[in-house]
Write a protein that holds these residues in place. Structure first.
Motif, mmCIF file in Angstrom:
data_model
loop_
_atom_site.group_PDB
_atom_site.id
_atom_site.type_symbol
_atom_site.label_atom_id
_atom_site.label_comp_id
_atom_site.label_asym_id
_atom_site.label_seq_id
_atom_site.Cartn_x
_atom_site.Cartn_y
_atom_site.Cartn_z
ATOM 1 N N TYR A 33 0.787 -1.342 0.113
ATOM 2 C CA TYR A 33 -0.138 0.141 0.084
ATOM 3 C C TYR A 33 1.191 1.334 -0.142
ATOM 4 O O TYR A 33 1.585 1.677 0.985
ATOM 5 C CB TYR A 33 -0.933 0.045 1.460
ATOM 6 N N ARG A 34 0.762 2.118 -0.912
ATOM 7 C CA ARG A 34 1.949 3.314 -0.775
ATOM 8 C C ARG A 34 0.961 4.462 -0.594
ATOM 9 O O ARG A 34 -0.228 5.048 -1.127
ATOM 10 C CB ARG A 34 2.014 3.658 -2.566
ATOM 11 N N TYR A 35 2.149 5.474 0.520
ATOM 12 C CA TYR A 35 1.710 6.193 0.909
ATOM 13 C C TYR A 35 1.943 7.316 0.403
ATOM 14 O O TYR A 35 2.991 7.790 -1.016
ATOM 15 C CB TYR A 35 1.993 6.231 2.298
ATOM 16 N N GLY A 36 0.929 8.341 0.449
ATOM 17 C CA GLY A 36 1.290 9.829 0.145
ATOM 18 C C GLY A 36 0.249 11.109 0.479
ATOM 19 O O GLY A 36 -0.116 10.912 1.532
ATOM 20 N N ASN A 37 0.065 11.786 -0.907
ATOM 21 C CA ASN A 37 -1.212 12.777 -0.671
ATOM 22 C C ASN A 37 -2.713 12.105 -0.540
ATOM 23 O O ASN A 37 -2.643 10.630 -0.814
ATOM 24 C CB ASN A 37 -0.455 13.919 -1.572
ATOM 25 N N ALA A 38 -3.806 12.612 -0.588
ATOM 26 C CA ALA A 38 -4.578 12.053 -0.523
ATOM 27 C C ALA A 38 -5.418 11.562 -1.926
ATOM 28 O O ALA A 38 -5.782 10.093 -1.690
ATOM 29 C CB ALA A 38 -6.092 13.011 -0.545
ATOM 30 N N TRP A 39 -4.594 11.710 -3.132
ATOM 31 C CA TRP A 39 -4.872 10.838 -4.501
ATOM 32 C C TRP A 39 -4.310 9.859 -4.555
ATOM 33 O O TRP A 39 -4.479 8.714 -4.638
ATOM 34 C CB TRP A 39 -4.521 11.972 -5.839
ATOM 35 N N ARG A 40 -2.797 10.023 -3.735
ATOM 36 C CA ARG A 40 -2.291 8.531 -3.466
ATOM 37 C C ARG A 40 -3.085 7.451 -2.847
ATOM 38 O O ARG A 40 -2.889 6.503 -3.232
ATOM 39 C CB ARG A 40 -1.122 9.382 -3.031
ATOM 40 N N HIS A 41 -3.232 7.819 -1.487
ATOM 41 C CA HIS A 41 -3.951 6.855 -1.046
ATOM 42 C C HIS A 41 -5.851 6.571 -1.504
ATOM 43 O O HIS A 41 -5.753 5.550 -0.877
ATOM 44 C CB HIS A 41 -4.107 8.275 0.078
ATOM 45 N N LEU A 42 -6.441 6.802 -2.257
ATOM 46 C CA LEU A 42 -7.692 6.949 -2.684
ATOM 47 C C LEU A 42 -7.210 5.590 -4.002
ATOM 48 O O LEU A 42 -7.730 4.602 -3.913
ATOM 49 C CB LEU A 42 -8.470 8.014 -3.289
ATOM 50 N N ARG A 43 -6.575 6.066 -4.135
ATOM 51 C CA ARG A 43 -5.539 4.428 -6.234
ATOM 52 C C ARG A 43 -5.510 3.664 -4.682
ATOM 53 O O ARG A 43 -5.517 2.880 -5.560
ATOM 54 C CB ARG A 43 -4.710 5.468 -6.657
ATOM 55 N N SER A 44 -4.776 4.191 -3.761
ATOM 56 C CA SER A 44 -4.013 2.717 -3.088
ATOM 57 C C SER A 44 -5.776 2.376 -3.218
ATOM 58 O O SER A 44 -5.104 0.941 -2.242
ATOM 59 C CB SER A 44 -2.770 2.923 -1.960
#
Length: 336
Positions: A33-44
């Motif tokens: 599961y790749r962390y990051g900004n809100a869009w990254r979380h949504l994609r993950s």
């Protein structure tokens, strides 16, 4: 035994070690599961949802490292489908220290994810016994089994060699920001160096603003070294006489145990799993002050030659990879 689904938020060494062990014993499928900004979380989260939809029906066990954004969904679905779930807790995931922006419970939704994960998991595996109270404080009543299970360390990778530098005092901490510096007690380590000018203090792993802050203090007997690979880090452990871990917050301190396997005598603060790691083979501070740390250091220096073999024996006996592997095997195969 069917498949094990292994879900991790990073490729940290201790996660990779668990993943490798499980892969050697069982059929596993892994998800990063790749962390990051809100869009990254949504994609993950979307990718994880699809992956679970495909994999979970055929799986017997779900194994998740850390309670956080990535854990609530697989643990919830495991419970709904009657699958066994194991959730490893490392320390950050039971913490709430807003003044240093530290811990998942600093952010309400992130805390909700961790809390639901802990309440829905079949087995919680905190790396230190000291975390049990924090689990209760942050998550409330836990229906599942709480079984403290320390991370494991190889005495073949971490071992003593050569002569000790009698005056060398070491600590190891990755990180770049000032909050990290304070959480890990590096400001106290530096202040202790000022109290003990006859000893050589070394910090390995620090970068960025945290390193610059300590360099600006211009403490003549404090040396800062950047991040190192395993072989180079082991050489520092092998040379150091004393290892100090003066953290404000800690789960189970990896570096303490690695250092003890290399026959460093450990000094630590009374925080989290530090006293569990050091046990009867070292020294625990009752006060986090430079004066208390300096006093403990002088005491440790006086008896270090007698304690070195005890330090290694304690770490080998209580924190071996084999011991962790045996516990994981018992839980996965239904014996606990």
């Amino acid at each position: 035994m069917g498949q094990i689904l292994f879900i991790k938020p990073a490729n940290s060494s201790f996660m990779i070690k668990d993943e490798g062990f499980l892969a050697s014993q069982y059929e596993i499928k892994s998800f990063l599961y790749r962390y990051g900004n809100a869009w990254r979380h949504l994609r993950s989260l979307l990718a994880l949802s699809v992956w679970l939809f495909r994999r979970l029906p055929a799986a017997d066990v779900v194994f998740v490292w850390f309670a956080d954004y990535h854990s609530w969904l697989p643990v919830l679905l495991s419970r709904l489908l009657g699958k066994k779930s194991l959730l490893v807790l490392g320390g950050y995931d039971v913490a709430c220290v807003p003044e240093f922006n530290y811990g998942v419970f600093v952010r309400p939704f992130r805390g909700w994810c961790a809390r639901r994960s802990m309440r829905n998991a079949g087995y919680l595996l905190p790396v230190a016994k000291a975390m049990i109270q924090e689990i209760a404080e942050q998550a409330g009543p836990i229906p599942g089994v709480i079984l403290p299970t320390p991370t494991g360390y190889s005495s073949k990778m971490w071992f003593p060699q050569g002569d000790k530098n009698e005056k060398m005092v070491l600590t190891v901490s990755a990180g770049q920001d000032l909050n990290r510096l304070k959480i890990k007690g590096l400001d106290l380590f530096a202040a202790t160096a000022e109290q003990c000018p006859d000893y050589d203090f070394v910090i390995v792993g620090l970068q960025g603003k945290a390193r610059q802050a300590l360099e600006n203090l211009r403490i003549s007997n404090l040396r800062l070294v950047g991040p190192l690979g395993i072989e180079s880090l082991r050489e520092y452990y092998q040379k150091a006489n004393i290892y100090m871990q003066l953290s404000l917050r800690e789960g189970l301190p990896n570096a303490v145990i690695e250092a003890m396997l290399c026959e460093c005598v450990a000094i630590g603060s009374r925080s989290g799993g530090i006293p569990e790691a050091i046990g009867p083979a070292g020294f625990i501070l009752d006060e986090r002050t430079p004066q208390a740390a300096a006093a403990a250091l002088r005491q440790a220096m006086a008896v270090a030659p007698e304690l070195r073999s005890r330090s290694r024996h304690w770490a080998q006996s209580n924190f071996s990879e084999e011991r962790r592997h045996a516990t994981l095997r018992r839980l996965i195969e239904g014996h606990h």
